[in-house]
Design an enzyme around this catalytic site. Structure first.
Site, short mmCIF file in Angstrom:
data_model
loop_
_atom_site.label_atom_id
_atom_site.label_comp_id
_atom_site.label_asym_id
_atom_site.label_seq_id
_atom_site.Cartn_x
_atom_site.Cartn_y
_atom_site.Cartn_z
CG HIS A 187 -6.12 0.88 11.14
ND1 HIS A 187 -6.49 -0.39 11.50
CD2 HIS A 187 -7.26 1.61 11.18
CE1 HIS A 187 -7.81 -0.42 11.72
NE2 HIS A 187 -8.29 0.78 11.55
CG ASN A 224 -11.62 -2.99 12.23
OD1 ASN A 224 -10.52 -2.77 11.71
ND2 ASN A 224 -12.40 -2.05 12.68
CE1 TYR A 284 -11.59 4.10 4.92
CE2 TYR A 284 -9.56 2.86 5.01
CZ TYR A 284 -10.78 3.18 5.55
OH TYR A 284 -11.17 2.61 6.73
FE1 HDD Z 1 -10.66 2.99 8.44
C1 HDD Z 1 -7.36 2.87 7.72
C2 HDD Z 1 -10.67 -0.41 8.93
C3 HDD Z 1 -13.93 3.15 9.47
C4 HDD Z 1 -10.73 6.24 7.66
N1 HDD Z 1 -9.28 1.53 8.36
C5 HDD Z 1 -7.97 1.67 8.04
C6 HDD Z 1 -7.31 0.41 8.07
C7 HDD Z 1 -8.24 -0.52 8.42
C8 HDD Z 1 -9.49 0.18 8.59
C9 HDD Z 1 -8.02 -2.00 8.60
C10 HDD Z 1 -5.83 0.18 7.82
C11 HDD Z 1 -5.56 -0.24 6.42
C12 HDD Z 1 -4.10 -0.53 6.28
O1 HDD Z 1 -3.66 -1.57 6.78
O2 HDD Z 1 -3.40 0.29 5.68
N2 HDD Z 1 -12.00 1.66 9.15
C13 HDD Z 1 -11.84 0.30 9.18
C14 HDD Z 1 -13.10 -0.32 9.51
C15 HDD Z 1 -14.01 0.67 9.68
C16 HDD Z 1 -13.31 1.91 9.44
C17 HDD Z 1 -13.30 -1.81 9.62
C18 HDD Z 1 -15.45 0.59 10.01
C19 HDD Z 1 -16.21 -0.41 9.73
N3 HDD Z 1 -12.06 4.43 8.58
C20 HDD Z 1 -13.36 4.29 9.00
C21 HDD Z 1 -14.07 5.55 8.82
C22 HDD Z 1 -13.17 6.43 8.30
C23 HDD Z 1 -11.91 5.72 8.16
C24 HDD Z 1 -15.52 5.78 9.15
C25 HDD Z 1 -13.32 7.87 7.91
C26 HDD Z 1 -14.44 8.46 7.71
N4 HDD Z 1 -9.26 4.34 7.88
C27 HDD Z 1 -9.53 5.61 7.56
C28 HDD Z 1 -8.34 6.36 7.00
C29 HDD Z 1 -7.25 5.25 7.00
C30 HDD Z 1 -7.98 4.06 7.58
C31 HDD Z 1 -8.00 7.62 7.70
C32 HDD Z 1 -5.93 5.57 7.70
C33 HDD Z 1 -4.85 5.07 6.78
C34 HDD Z 1 -5.53 4.72 5.56
O3 HDD Z 1 -6.87 4.92 5.70
O4 HDD Z 1 -5.01 4.30 4.55
O5 HDD Z 1 -8.60 6.82 5.73
#
Ligand code: HDD
Length: 697
Positions: free
Chosen positions: A87, A160, A374
């Site tokens: 993202h 999402n 997160y």
């Molecule tokens: Fe995630 C970012 C949505 C599963 C780990 N995720 C992130 C963002 C969104 C989502 C919208 C961007 C937020 C922003 O605008 O800063 N992610 C989802 C959805 C998931 C999902 C809807 C499943 C239903 N995510 C998911 C899993 C993991 C992560 C299973 C890790 C085990 N996601 C992350 C992260 C991020 C992230 C690596 C990257 C940047 C951040 O968190 O701040 O931690």
């Protein structure tokens, strides 16, 4: 004056004395006009010369002593922070959430019980796979993350635009993301799932099949971020005063309805305007045309859930609205663009673990893993445990605890007590009865790396999705699969994916196999669970959720020297009264219409293709029509509008151009004099045109 300005800006200036240098700054100051505060270093020292570094002689070496230079360059060198691992490319805006229907029967959370209260929000939309500098319009899931600054602390609903996810367990997330991102040996493709590693992983992960159906639909190529739905995906809990729990799924529904690009259009928009969706959001908010969504909830009990033919804790499953209806409880309006992209959109740190009292998590194993990820990622991105103090992340309600110090601490706590319990300070923070409580559940299963048997059905909802779509949508899904798999070099991966499709829908599998030119259908993999037929759910169609409106849409009017001013005005008026916007496009920016009025076009033809509009009108003199019929930008303008199934209004002079663009005849091609026909055609895509001009799978 111009000459003297150039001279004073020329660097370096002789062996300038400090008086001369100050003089130069004053001159620049006067040129800019206004009363600017003095430029200073970060220590507050006023800077007399921001053009020349400190040198030993005009042609001599730069001196280490130059603290102005060193501070400026040091700061510049550290301007970037690590981009989000997923993202990374995003667009955010401020706004508010207003509750319209109380959920006080189910929860104590004030944000869900105080009707009429406006809670500030910051919402960030994103693509998933691409880096921060990638384009806005790849085929990709869109992130839809909302931070509600509630009276009781921050609530982050990090969702999402698709109600399900690829995987059932967070332990697979790094694999999924490594598979979809650029392949590590070659460093491409950027922001694209159409490559071997992604489809290899998918072919070996049958639980992803439902999400794949959504990902291959036009949902992943939205026309505008203002026209996407949002989903919290997981089941959450609402807790009432007695701690009674009700399950809840959260849905955002755009006021403008859904609309997507078609694939060819998305590909071309990527080249024409890599910032297409960011710009669209910026322009809408700047015009006061504030994007708006309804918040809906699906509420259900443990007993209801026991009767579902799927497990609601499995994030690859949705609850059809026909089974548990959606209740609208509020609206979100985005009405303020951030002042600074970095400080707000880049530094905003969402975390699904941020929830106020009265809301709680479910045992969805994907959600459970996210609760860890997160917070951890924020530490690496923002570099300090104090990231919550950044203005975009700080709660807007008071917050106190005994956490202290750390990198970049910006608070100055008073008093001698930084522990609890304590008896030395009256105002030291204490725990409270109304604080956050988790639902008391009796989960005492055997410890183990387990997957519930109720998670074993990987195909029934994929089938539900495919069979709920309209004919054009099904054709787009099949064609997207053909496109993506045609980019996969490894034959066994193509075969394996096509084999899975047989469990979803035999006709879909056949269409994809035919599209790829396979001699025979590959074998379907063994499955532990025979898919079941569920009742189609029209609510998961995209076309069914398009609104019959021009609101939020725009019409490009192609004119040239001497174009009929009356016809142009009539089009502008009709589009405006239907709620749409118009933009004039012309071969040159300065153009004189038939009434002698010189106007400035919004876009020059070569840089303003028709695919950035929802419909087009062409108003030309016969001479201009003939000459533009030989101009490739004009021919592309019209032929793309035709190929992208858009309404086209044209006058007599435009006919040679329509002919050169091979525009055919249908209800979407109308006379510029018939605005009623044009407006009704412009509200929809001309789906019936598509089979005539494009070979779909
Ligand atoms: Fe995630 C970012 C949505 C599963 C780990 N995720 C992130 C963002 C969104 C989502 C919208 C961007 C937020 C922003 O605008 O800063 N992610 C989802 C959805 C998931 C999902 C809807 C499943 C239903 N995510 C998911 C899993 C993991 C992560 C299973 C890790 C085990 N996601 C992350 C992260 C991020 C992230 C690596 C990257 C940047 C951040 O968190 O701040 O931690």
């Amino acid at each position: 004056m111009a000459a003297s300005k150039r001279a004073s800006n020329q660097a370096p200036t002789s062996t300038g004395t400090s008086t001369e240098l100050r003089g130069q700054g004053d001159e620049l100051h006067q040129l800019a006009g206004g009363s600017h505060p003095p430029l200073t270093t970060n220590q507050g020292i006023a800077v007399s010369d921001n053009q020349n570094s400190l040198r030993a002689g005009a042609r001599g070496p730069t001196l280490l002593e130059d603290f102005v230079l060193r501070e400026k360059i040091m700061h510049f060198d550290h301007e970037r922070i690590p981009e989000r691992i997923v993202h990374a490319r995003g667009t955010g805006a401020h706004g508010y959430f207003e509750l319209t229907n109380s959920l006080s029967r189910y929860t104590t959370a004030k944000i869900l019980t105080e009707v009429g209260h406006k809670t500030p929000v910051f919402t960030r939309f994103s693509t998933v796979a691409g880096g921060a500098g990638s384009v806005d319009t790849p085929r990709d899931v869109r992130g839809f993350a909302v931070k509600f600054y509630t009276k009781e602390g921050n609530w982050d609903l990090v969702g999402n635009n698709i109600p399900v996810f690829f995987i059932q367990d967070a332990i697979k997330f790094p694999d999924l993301i490594h598979a979809v991102k650029m392949e590590p040996d070659r460093g491409f493709p950027q922001a694209a799932s159409a490559h071997d590693t992604f489809w290899d992983f998918i072919s070996l992960t049958p639980e992803s099949m439902h999400m794949i159906m959504w990902a291959m639909s036009d949902r992943t190529i939205p026309r505008s971020l203002r026209m996407i739905e949002g989903f919290g995906i997981h089941s959450f809990r609402l807790l009432d005063e007695q701690g009674q729990s009700t399950f809840v799924k959260f849905h955002w529904r755009p006021k403008l309805g859904l609309q997507s690009h078609i694939w060819d259009e998305a590909v071309k928009v990527a080249g024409a305007d890599p910032d297409f969706q960011r710009r669209d959001m910026f322009e809408a908010i700047s015009n006061g045309d504030f994007p708006e969504w309804e918040l809906g909830v699906q509420l259900f009990t443990e007993e209801d859930a026991a009767g579902f033919p799927f497990d609601h804790l499995d994030p690859t499953k949705l609850i059809p609205e026909e089974l548990v209806p959606l209740q609208v409880i509020g609206r979100m309006v985005l009405d303020r663009w951030p002042d600074n992209f970095f400080a707000e959109t880049e530094q905003v740190a969402y975390c699904p673990a941020n929830i106020p009292p009265g809301i709680d998590f479910s045992n969805d194993p994907l959600l459970q893993g996210r609760l860890f990820s997160y917070l951890d990622t924020q530490l690496s991105r923002l570099g300090s445990a104090n990231f919550h103090q950044l203005p975009i992340n700080a709660p807007k309600c008071p917050f106190h605890n005994n956490q202290r110090d750390g990198h970049m601490q910006s608070q100055v706590p008073k008093g001698r007590v930084a522990y609890e319990p304590s008896s030395l300070q009256e105002d030291s923070p204490r725990e409270t009865r109304t604080g956050f409580r988790s639902h008391a559940t009796a989960d005492d299963g055997l410890k183990g790396r387990l997957r519930a048997e109720s998670f074993a059905d990987h195909y029934s909802q994929a089938r539900l999705f495919y069979r709920s779509q309209s004919k054009p949508e099904q054709a787009h899904i099949a064609s997207a699969l053909v496109f993506e798999l045609s980019k996969v070099e490894t034959a066994h991966v193509r075969d394996a994916v096509t084999g899975h499709l047989r469990h979803i829908d035999p006709d879909l599998a056949q269409r994809v196999a035919d599209g790829l030119g396979m001699d025979a259908l590959p074998a379907a993999p063994a499955t532990a669970f025979e898919p079941i037929d569920m009742k189609p759910s029209p609510a998961i169609q995209l076309i069914g959720k398009m609104k019959d409106t021009l609101q939020g849409r725009s019409v490009g009017i192609l004119v040239s020297e001497g174009s009929d001013a009356g016809a142009v005005a009539a089009i502008q008026k009709a589009v405006k009264s239907a709620g749409g916007l118009t933009k004039i496009v012309a071969p040159k920016l300065g153009i004189t219409l038939s009434d002698g009025r010189k106007i400035t076009a919004a876009g020059q033809l070569a840089g303003t293709p028709s695919f950035i509009f929802d419909a087009v009108a062409i108003v030309l003199t016969p001479e201009a029509g003939n000459s533009l019929a030989k101009d490739s930008a004009a021919i592309d303008f019209i032929s793309n509008a035709w190929a992208h199934l858009k309404a086209i209004a044209s006058d007599a002079g435009a006919q040679p151009l329509l002919k050169a663009g091979s525009v055919g005849k249908d209800t979407g091609v109308v006379d510029a004099g018939d605005m009623t026909a044009f407006i009704s055609a412009a509200k929809v895509r001309q789906w019936l045109r598509e089979p005539k001009l494009r070979a779909l799978a």
